[in-house]
Design an enzyme around this catalytic site. Structure first.
Site, PDB file in Angstrom:
ATOM      1  N   HIS A   1      82.551  23.698  32.471  1.00 38.58           N
ATOM      2  CA  HIS A   1      83.808  24.423  33.142  1.00 38.58           C
ATOM      3  C   HIS A   1      83.430  25.112  34.369  1.00 38.58           C
ATOM      4  CE1 HIS A   1      87.800  25.002  33.007  1.00 38.58           C
ATOM      5  NE2 HIS A   1      88.010  25.396  31.568  1.00 38.58           N
TER       6      HIS A   1
ATOM      7  N   ASP B   1      87.068  20.984  35.778  1.00 39.30           N
ATOM      8  CA  ASP B   1      88.394  21.588  35.300  1.00 39.30           C
ATOM      9  C   ASP B   1      88.969  20.832  34.338  1.00 39.30           C
ATOM     10  OD1 ASP B   1      88.557  23.327  37.678  1.00 39.30           O
ATOM     11  OD2 ASP B   1      89.619  21.940  39.105  1.00 39.30           O
TER      12      ASP B   1
END
Length: 424
Positions: free
Chosen positions: A396, A400
């Site tokens: 992450h 995204d």
């Protein structure tokens, strides 16, 4: 008589220390030139250390699991003559075995014996003489296989290094008509108070270190999507029927590799490596797919290089070659490094959902779960379809959530409409 002292060799790549993984000799053993003395573990490979001389082992320089500096004394051998008057490093290692991979999951494990009932005891044959509490060397996969087959490992003769029991040894044992017939009736219900301590060294320690490092450094998140693989399984069966004899059988894996290649054209951020120390993301045009593989010596990730330039059969042949090399301990360092994205599958044991751990410094790993037939509603009608989940993880810090979801949806679309895999 003299003494020949062998130092820990310089494996290369700037490595200053290595882990002593296993001795193949003990004090008092007679050894010959080129005989393997010990296995040492680097960050990338297990390396065999051979003897440069004939002689008798008189001293060992360390214990398995000990981290030793390059140049420290590894072993001393008594030889005829004066020996080496000055201590020298061991000769160049002659064989490499794969090191622990950076990935968590498995592909194409041993056939799903776990689903089969345990066989009834058959006629008793010759067996290995071991004490009842003696624990033979064997990998967790082999132990599980033996359990599923109802075989006592202590009765099986091992053909691997240091007498390690391999899958082939279990098959040979069954073929010879041997089983656990000697187990007393009711032994399955006897109380047990034994316990065992297993030192975490060698490949298992490397796996543990890499898993801990990956989970501590990357911001993992997972995304699971359900895919209808009925059409692609029909295509696979058709291609195998038509071309299997001449080109080889296709599994689902080369189709998944092809889907990755096509989907990455629109999502290049998934085919990347993240150097979190330098804060640099490197996106790569070449698609080097790591295929997480189980072997008797641990988990590893051989790499299908330039998957973007391979046909289905080319990918299938390379996956098979690399998996066999990894399982047999013959994969080279180059074959176990350099992946840009990883594909991991537990095959028939794939379960419903998994949460694979990233193969750092990659930013995406695509996990494959098992195929099951389920009733589904298609155009208002209930029909039986072959369904499979993709359980994938992403970093992450780089990827995204929306992009990850769209990427997996793109793979889903390609697999559900397999003709699009080949439309340029």
């Amino acid at each position: 008589m003299g003494t020949h002292v062998i130092k820990m060799p310089d494996i290369g790549e700037g490595i200053a220390e290595v882990e002593l993984s296993q001795w193949h000799v003990k004090v008092g053993d007679l050894v010959v030139e080129d005989q393997v003395l010990a296995d040492v573990m680097t960050d990338k490979a297990m390396v065999d250390i051979p003897s440069p001389v004939h002689g008798k082992v008189i001293a060992l320089g360390g214990q398995p699991g000990e981290v030793m500096a390059v140049g420290s004394v590894l072993i001393s051998i008594e030889v005829e003559g004066a020996g080496n008057l000055k201590e020298s490093a061991a000769p160049a290692p002659v064989k490499e075995a794969p090191a622990a991979p950076k990935a968590e999951a498995v592909v194409e494990s041993k056939p799903a014996a776990a689903a089969a009932p345990r066989p009834a005891p058959v006629c008793q044959g010759p067996m290995v003489a071991r004490e009842a509490d003696e624990r033979p060397l064997a990998s967790p996969a082999v132990r599980k296989h033996a359990l599923d087959l109802g075989i006592q490992l202590r009765l099986v003769r091992g053909s691997g290094p240091a007498g390690r029991v391999l899958h082939e040894d279990l098959e040979a044992y069954l073929a010879q008509g041997q089983s656990n017939a000697s187990t007393p009736v009711g032994a399955a219900y006897a109380q047990r108070n034994d316990e065992e301590q297993i030192q975490v060294i060698g490949m298992r320690r490397k796996i543990a270190q890499r898993m801990q490092d990956a989970t501590q450094r990357a911001a993992h998140f997972s995304y699971v999507e359900e895919i209808d693989v009925t059409a692609i399984e029909e295509l696979r069966a058709h291609l195998n029927e038509k071309h299997g004899a001449s080109r080889g059988k296709l599994t689902l894996l080369p189709f998944l590799v092809r889907a990755l290649v096509v989907a990455l054209r629109d999502f290049p951020q998934m085919n990347a490596r993240y150097d979190d120390e330098a804060q640099v993301i490197t996106r790569l045009g070449a698609v080097h797919v790591g295929v997480a593989t189980q072997s008797d010596v641990g988990l590893m990730v051989p790499v299908v290089r330039h998957a973007e330039a391979r046909s289905l059969w080319d990918s299938a042949a390379e996956i098979s070659r690399l998996a066999n090399a990894a399982r047999n301990g013959k994969a080279s360092r180059d074959e176990l490094s350099g992946s840009t994205i990883t594909l991991t599958s537990l095959g028939a044991l794939g379960g419903i959902v998994s949460t694979p751990v990233l193969n750092l410094p990659e930013v995406a790993i695509v996990g494959v779960n098992k195929i099951v037939e389920r009733p589904m509603v298609v155009k208002g009608q209930v029909v039986i379809r072959k369904m499979m989940n993709l359980s994938s993880s992403f970093d992450h810090r780089v990827v995204d959530g929306m992009d990850a979801a769209l990427f997996i949806q793109a793979i889903r679309g390609l697999l559900e409409q397999p003709a699009t895999l080949f439309v340029e």
